[in-house]
Design an enzyme around this catalytic site. Structure first.
Site, mmCIF file in Angstrom:
data_model
loop_
_atom_site.group_PDB
_atom_site.id
_atom_site.type_symbol
_atom_site.label_atom_id
_atom_site.label_comp_id
_atom_site.label_asym_id
_atom_site.label_seq_id
_atom_site.Cartn_x
_atom_site.Cartn_y
_atom_site.Cartn_z
ATOM 1 C CG ASP A 299 -1.992 0.965 1.246
ATOM 2 O OD1 ASP A 299 -2.863 0.843 0.367
ATOM 3 O OD2 ASP A 299 -2.009 1.860 2.111
ATOM 4 C CD GLU B 275 -2.186 2.299 -3.742
ATOM 5 O OE1 GLU B 275 -3.323 2.658 -4.086
ATOM 6 O OE2 GLU B 275 -1.799 2.380 -2.563
HETATM 7 O O1 TEU Z 1 -4.853 3.903 -1.674
HETATM 8 C C1 TEU Z 1 -4.084 5.034 -1.870
HETATM 9 C C2 TEU Z 1 -4.685 5.848 -2.903
HETATM 10 O O2 TEU Z 1 -4.144 5.922 -3.964
HETATM 11 C C3 TEU Z 1 -6.009 6.470 -2.595
HETATM 12 O O3 TEU Z 1 -5.780 7.699 -2.026
HETATM 13 C C4 TEU Z 1 -6.801 6.586 -3.820
HETATM 14 O O4 TEU Z 1 -6.106 7.363 -4.763
HETATM 15 C C5 TEU Z 1 -8.096 7.264 -3.568
HETATM 16 O O5 TEU Z 1 -8.677 6.730 -2.446
HETATM 17 C C6 TEU Z 1 -9.009 7.041 -4.746
HETATM 18 O O6 TEU Z 1 -10.211 7.699 -4.582
HETATM 19 C C7 TEU Z 1 -4.448 2.967 -0.754
HETATM 20 C C8 TEU Z 1 -5.531 1.920 -0.582
HETATM 21 O O7 TEU Z 1 -5.690 1.231 -1.784
HETATM 22 C C9 TEU Z 1 -6.779 2.600 -0.115
HETATM 23 O O8 TEU Z 1 -7.862 1.717 -0.041
HETATM 24 C C10 TEU Z 1 -6.490 3.194 1.245
HETATM 25 O O9 TEU Z 1 -7.586 3.941 1.677
HETATM 26 C C11 TEU Z 1 -5.248 4.089 1.234
HETATM 27 O O10 TEU Z 1 -4.168 3.525 0.520
HETATM 28 C C12 TEU Z 1 -4.760 4.304 2.644
HETATM 29 O O11 TEU Z 1 -4.227 3.125 3.145
#
Ligand code: TEU
Ligand code: CA
Length: 627
Positions: A265, A319
């Site tokens: 993440d 990510e």
């Molecule tokens: O997501 C990070 C992220 O890229 C998010 O900010 C995303 O761009 C946004 O929510 C889209 O609308 C990761 C996880 O995949 C996400 O579910 C988590 O909420 C976040 O990190 C925090 O851990």
């Protein structure tokens, strides 16, 4: 009538044959992969160095995770096994045969750890415990054993940019300024606030991803702490070697249990800017660009690789928030020993403006993205292909056409064709193999997601947009669209839960039409088609290691490309993919004198087996030919 029955029998036979063949092929390939991986291990490193060119395929080092098809499970919404309205690990175990039959061979499990669920598990309270709503460690072990018994693998979500504020590190950290855990997080004095001296201003102008400032005032020690995401998600201080040591230990805990790797993440955000200065107005337009490029990012990832990853045969996918395609090789070039691959958001966010606003896009723009990927990423990098996940809208609602049942089915199949034939390891998000759609949200109280709730306060209550505008945008792009429960059958609550009460998030009302049970009995379903597309991907290494060439980049309606692989001593593999991206039929003359040969896959029943130089494409027509 007789014709229809006959056709159904033929199709059913094809479906069953396919299931059988794909399992055999998968098993055979897994054996090949296992031996290749052993060879790689014997040669010492997981990188390219020391590889003799004879073992390369088209210049790529063969790896099981390059040949995998990954399926993402969002446990809260997959299957509730005990009637509390929340999906759980035993629910996943119940459906392993379903996943095996689909043909995927790696499962990515979104966070399953103990959590107060401010952000559905992306806020972890205890990394070594299973979330009690999801079950017990024994349930986890049983699920993992079931996955292995079916020759599949499991990667888990590693969320270590931040923890929950209820994690014992943070509980200690916030308790006093001289606590040994104080330096596990970022604590700073505020700036003087002349208007209200008792309430200082945040240390800098960082915004949070989930609205408001990224700094939270803590009354007990009269300092602020940093949280890029929710207030309940304080950022870990990776500059502290003890933090790194603790993170590496928890990674080993799960790897020693037998998990096969991690989805990491927001991993580029772990190295913070020295001194945490204010963002300039220019930087404020896209804070993750700076946040993702901290000075120690690669050093920390290399340390993680050296201390942990290199000791196991694992797959890692980061990510890549804030990282441009051109910057990716720093993280994924195998000679640098960091991560195997990252998720790049250029394609999935092609239609997205500021926050949840819609941006116009064209097919040539999408093609240009995939073309750039093919030219920027080299033989020692590896790519991913995905167009949906738990943070994005439903695949078919976002990129296909849900205006009629027929177009929904065709366009969903077209996108699956694309995912299984483009360059890179493909990722499928749960329910997209059924063509599940966005939820018809009408009111803000129907949303569960903290991102939507916080944005509502900031944007609507803050007077920046009307309620109606906000609901429309959140209905289009809100994260809860993909988080509604899996639609297993036409039983109440789509068979997701036997709870008398409502599930944690409402089931999409279209479940009597769109559900797995129904699609299992329909040979023309999206589910069966996805299974065929996955089997095709597994059957030919051209879809893994082959060259990619866009043969008609400017065409605004047809996406046509080739995947070709020439291996010494083996017959050439040459595939042509033709996708009609829209409802308008077209008589398509192949460019460059190309001639389509035998049909390998088509999303419209009755598509002629023979190709030719001109193809009559129907609405959302998708075909794969040899050529
Ligand atoms: O997501 C990070 C992220 O890229 C998010 O900010 C995303 O761009 C946004 O929510 C889209 O609308 C990761 C996880 O995949 C996400 O579910 C988590 O909420 C976040 O990190 C925090 O851990
Ligand atoms: Ca449950």
């Amino acid at each position: 009538m007789i014709w229809r029955v006959k056709r159904t029998i033929v199709l059913l036979a094809r479906v069953f044959l396919f299931a059988a063949i794909s399992i055999d092929q998968t098993l055979a390939q897994q054996n090949i992969r296992a031996s290749k991986t052993e060879q790689t291990e014997k040669s010492g490193q997981t990188g390219q160095a020391g590889q003799d060119s004879a073992s390369l395929v088209n210049g790529y080092e063969p790896m099981w995770w390059k040949e995998a098809v990954v399926y993402q499970v969002y446990p809260r919404s997959f299957q509730d096994s005990n009637g509390d309205g929340i999906g759980d690990l035993n629910g996943i175990t119940q459906h392993l045969d379903y996943l095996k039959k689909l043909g995927v061979n790696v499962i990515w499990l979104s966070p399953h750890y103990d959590s107060p669920n401010a952000d559905n598990g992306y806020d972890i309270r205890d990394y070594r415990k299973v979330m009690k709503e999801f079950g017990t460690m024994a349930d986890f072990d049983r699920m993992l054993a079931g996955i292995k018994a079916r020759h599949m693998r499991l990667i888990v979500d590693l969320v270590v940019n931040h923890t929950s504020d209820e994690h014992h590190w943070f509980v200690e950290s916030r308790s006093s300024k001289d606590n040994p855990y104080r330096d596990y997080y970022f604590w700073r004095d505020g700036k003087p606030n002349p208007a209200d001296p008792a309430h200082p201003l945040p240390p800098n102008n960082y915004p949070s991803f989930f609205s408001g400032s990224a700094w939270q005032w803590d009354e007990s020690t009269k300092q602020f702490y940093l949280h890029y995401f929710a207030v309940k998600q304080p950022d870990l201080n990776w500059d502290n070697p003890k933090v790194r040591e603790d993170v590496f230990a928890l990674m080993k805990f799960w790897l020693d249990k037998g998990v096969d790797g991690f989805r990491m993440d927001v991993i580029p955000l772990i190295s913070k800017q020295p001194g945490l200065p204010d963002l300039t107005p220019e930087q404020l337009k896209a804070p993750p660009r700076l946040w993702a490029n901290g000075p120690h990012r690669d050093e920390y990832l290399q340390e993680m690789n050296r201390e942990v990853l290199s000791k196991y045969d694992v797959m890692t996918v980061g990510e890549a928030i804030g990282i441009t395609l051109e910057e990716e090789p720093k993280i994924i070039n195998s000679q640098r020993h960091e991560l195997n691959m990252v998720f790049n958001f250029d394609a999935v966010r092609i239609n997205r403006g500021e926050f949840y606003s819609e941006k116009k896009w064209t097919l040539p723009q999408l093609k240009a993205i995939y073309d750039r990927h093919a030219s920027v990423l080299g033989k020692t990098d590896w790519d991913t292909v995905f167009l949906s996940n738990h943070d994005n809208p439903r695949l078919v609602s976002n990129f296909g056409d849900t205006s009629t049942a027929e177009f929904r089915v065709r366009s969903a199949k077209l996108i699956e064709t694309m995912l299984m034939t483009l360059r890179g390891t493909p990722f499928i998000y749960q329910g997209d193999e059924l063509g599940m759609t966005n939820f018809p949200f009408k009111r803000v109280d129907q949303f569960n997601d903290i991102e939507v709730k916080n944005a509502y306060e900031e944007k609507v209550l803050g007077g920046k947009m009307t309620e109606a505008e906000f609901i429309a945008e959140s209905q289009r792009f809100g994260r809860d669209n993909s988080r509604t429960p899996m639609q297993w059958s036409d039983a109440p609550n789509a068979g997701f839960t036997a709870a008398a009460a409502a599930p944690w998030l409402a089931v999409n009302p279209n479940y009597p039409e769109i559900n797995a049970a129904k699609e299992q009995t329909d040979p023309d379903s999206i589910l069966h088609y996805t299974q065929e597309a996955i089997a095709l991907h597994h059957a030919h290494l051209a879809f893994v290691y082959g060259d990619y060439k866009d043969i008609d980049p400017e065409n605004p309606q047809v996406y046509a490309y080739t995947r070709t692989l020439n291996e010494a001593g083996k017959p050439d593999q040459r595939f042509l993919v033709v996708l009609n991206f829209g409802e308008k039929p077209v008589e398509y003359a192949l460019p460059e004198g190309l001639k389509a040969g035998k049909l390998a896959l088509a999303n419209i029943p009755g598509t002629p087996e023979a190709g030719g130089m001109t193809l009559r494409l129907g609405a959302w027509d998708a075909r794969v030919y040899s050529f």
